[in-house]
Design a protein around this motif. Sequence first.
Motif, PDB file in Angstrom:
ATOM      1  N   GLN A 163     -34.892  25.711  21.159  1.00 55.65           N
ATOM      2  CA  GLN A 163     -34.832  24.693  22.741  1.00 55.65           C
ATOM      3  C   GLN A 163     -33.427  25.195  23.253  1.00 55.65           C
ATOM      4  O   GLN A 163     -32.531  25.581  23.120  1.00 55.65           O
ATOM      5  CB  GLN A 163     -35.424  23.487  23.080  1.00 55.65           C
ATOM      6  CG  GLN A 163     -36.684  23.945  22.301  1.00 55.65           C
ATOM      7  CD  GLN A 163     -37.425  22.743  22.225  1.00 55.65           C
ATOM      8  OE1 GLN A 163     -37.591  21.595  23.284  1.00 55.65           O
ATOM      9  NE2 GLN A 163     -38.267  21.309  21.276  1.00 55.65           N
ATOM     10  N   PHE A 191     -38.170  17.323  19.320  1.00 53.20           N
ATOM     11  CA  PHE A 191     -37.712  18.053  18.025  1.00 53.20           C
ATOM     12  C   PHE A 191     -38.256  18.366  17.216  1.00 53.20           C
ATOM     13  O   PHE A 191     -38.799  17.100  16.504  1.00 53.20           O
ATOM     14  CB  PHE A 191     -35.533  17.878  18.068  1.00 53.20           C
ATOM     15  CG  PHE A 191     -35.182  18.803  19.451  1.00 53.20           C
ATOM     16  CD1 PHE A 191     -35.211  19.152  20.004  1.00 53.20           C
ATOM     17  CD2 PHE A 191     -34.703  17.707  19.986  1.00 53.20           C
ATOM     18  CE1 PHE A 191     -34.124  19.969  21.825  1.00 53.20           C
ATOM     19  CE2 PHE A 191     -34.071  16.958  21.353  1.00 53.20           C
ATOM     20  CZ  PHE A 191     -33.418  17.980  21.119  1.00 53.20           C
ATOM     21  N   GLU A 195     -35.002  22.846  14.039  1.00 56.76           N
ATOM     22  CA  GLU A 195     -35.117  22.845  15.347  1.00 56.76           C
ATOM     23  C   GLU A 195     -33.505  23.251  15.896  1.00 56.76           C
ATOM     24  O   GLU A 195     -32.686  22.545  16.180  1.00 56.76           O
ATOM     25  CB  GLU A 195     -36.289  22.626  16.233  1.00 56.76           C
ATOM     26  CG  GLU A 195     -36.168  23.302  17.531  1.00 56.76           C
ATOM     27  CD  GLU A 195     -37.446  22.586  18.313  1.00 56.76           C
ATOM     28  OE1 GLU A 195     -38.066  23.827  19.166  1.00 56.76           O
ATOM     29  OE2 GLU A 195     -37.675  21.925  18.353  1.00 56.76           O
ATOM     30  N   VAL A 197     -31.063  23.954  19.045  1.00 52.37           N
ATOM     31  CA  VAL A 197     -30.587  23.501  20.235  1.00 52.37           C
ATOM     32  C   VAL A 197     -29.615  24.469  21.274  1.00 52.37           C
ATOM     33  O   VAL A 197     -28.952  24.169  20.387  1.00 52.37           O
ATOM     34  CB  VAL A 197     -30.188  21.973  20.649  1.00 52.37           C
ATOM     35  CG1 VAL A 197     -30.744  21.796  22.078  1.00 52.37           C
ATOM     36  CG2 VAL A 197     -31.537  21.220  19.610  1.00 52.37           C
ATOM     37  N   VAL A 213     -31.297  20.407  14.714  1.00 52.86           N
ATOM     38  CA  VAL A 213     -31.631  18.680  14.783  1.00 52.86           C
ATOM     39  C   VAL A 213     -31.720  18.478  13.760  1.00 52.86           C
ATOM     40  O   VAL A 213     -32.148  18.893  12.568  1.00 52.86           O
ATOM     41  CB  VAL A 213     -32.928  18.843  15.004  1.00 52.86           C
ATOM     42  CG1 VAL A 213     -33.391  17.288  15.550  1.00 52.86           C
ATOM     43  CG2 VAL A 213     -32.723  19.146  17.262  1.00 52.86           C
TER      44      VAL A 213
END
Length: 442
Positions: A163, A191, A195, A197, A213
């Motif tokens: 993301q 999240f 994942e 970021v 994460v």
Amino acid sequence: MRKVYVLDTNVLLQDPQAIFSFDEHEVVIPSVVLEEVDSKKRNMDEIGHNARETSRIIDRIRNKGKFYEGVPLPNGGKVRIELNHRSFSKMEDIFPERTNDNRILAVALNLHHEEQKKANPKDVTLVSKDILMRVKADALGLKAEDFLNERAVKEDSIYDGFQEMYIQKEDFDTFFHTGELKLEGKIQEMFYPNEFVLMKNRDHPSQSAIGIVQPEQHKIEQCKFQNEYAWGIKPRNAQQVMAFELLFRQDIPLVTMIGKAGTGKTLLSLAAGLMQVEDLGLYKKMLVARPIVPMGNDIGYLPGEKEEKLKPWMQPIYDNLEFLFDVKKTEELDRILSGIGSIQVEALTYIRGRSIPEQLILIDEAQNLTKHEVKTILTRIGEGSKVILLGDPYQIDHPYLDEYNNGLVHVVEKFKHHPLSGHVKMLKGERSSLAQLAADIL
């Protein structure tokens, strides 16, 4: 209101459990579908397996009632085998050929006209994985649908694995200096485990950093391998940095990568694998495989020994290995691989029944695997092994799969909640500007 669903053969060959997927409605299986399923049951591939499973399911249902009357199903619906309604009189002017597809269409069309004569007619819908079959049904005025129950995701919602997030300058500076950023309150629910970021400084958007994460520690931490070199290969964009992080992390035994041709999925994975096997000794062997589509087909019709038969299917792997080993001739690569012994290039045809401990397993073109096949592969993985699944969901060669129901996307969606797996969608092509343009516009 209850409906009538007429099943095409390909629905049952894709998912034998499809019979139970229509809730309280009536499922109709034309007799020609049974004939087509019977013709596939001796195949030694996924289609044959599903044909045999369909036969077993229908036989179990048969013991609970009479098919010509309709046998009740656990979900409140019923299923029946349709022996009548085979007349071509209502469609012979449009589709006169007596093919199996047209025989199935005739059953659905005649049932539709029969229902229209009733006081409370039921909707009759043909369910088929065949696009042209649905088009022909529509031309006849019939409702037609794809069988979507086996889809892992809805359209355009495949998990990206990362993301983008704009953060305050103070948080950005904290992450830059300490290597981590605490997740507090409900923000960590945004999240998935592992994942990525892509964080940008809200005050200076050109400043960015990549973190991964760690939900159990309630934090985002810096990528540890973003400056790693592996056999001369270094990440060239944000998603390749993410890929290297997943490939080198020992606590993530399952890695999935999707992306268009030229995004570096295979080259990065091979480079990281060679470094971990040959230089670091983290695994005993690297097994590199691609499905021979469809998986399970015999390659005996190709000339030569097994290695020679595999060569046409595995050539993209050898191309990448030639680049990494910096060789000019195929014979040089063959000598290197035979001398090393820790790199095995194999067809997935032979993986069933094996147990694979302490190895790095790289599966290319995994989008051509079904859910059953990818389960077969992952259940072979032994202790201390790492498996990497690569592919482009938009380049499917399997006749019964699409970008939303293939085995690779199924694994991505099912495992995204688990800390043992990590995923990234590769966006930018690095092969050449021409290759990137071709991937985008063709």
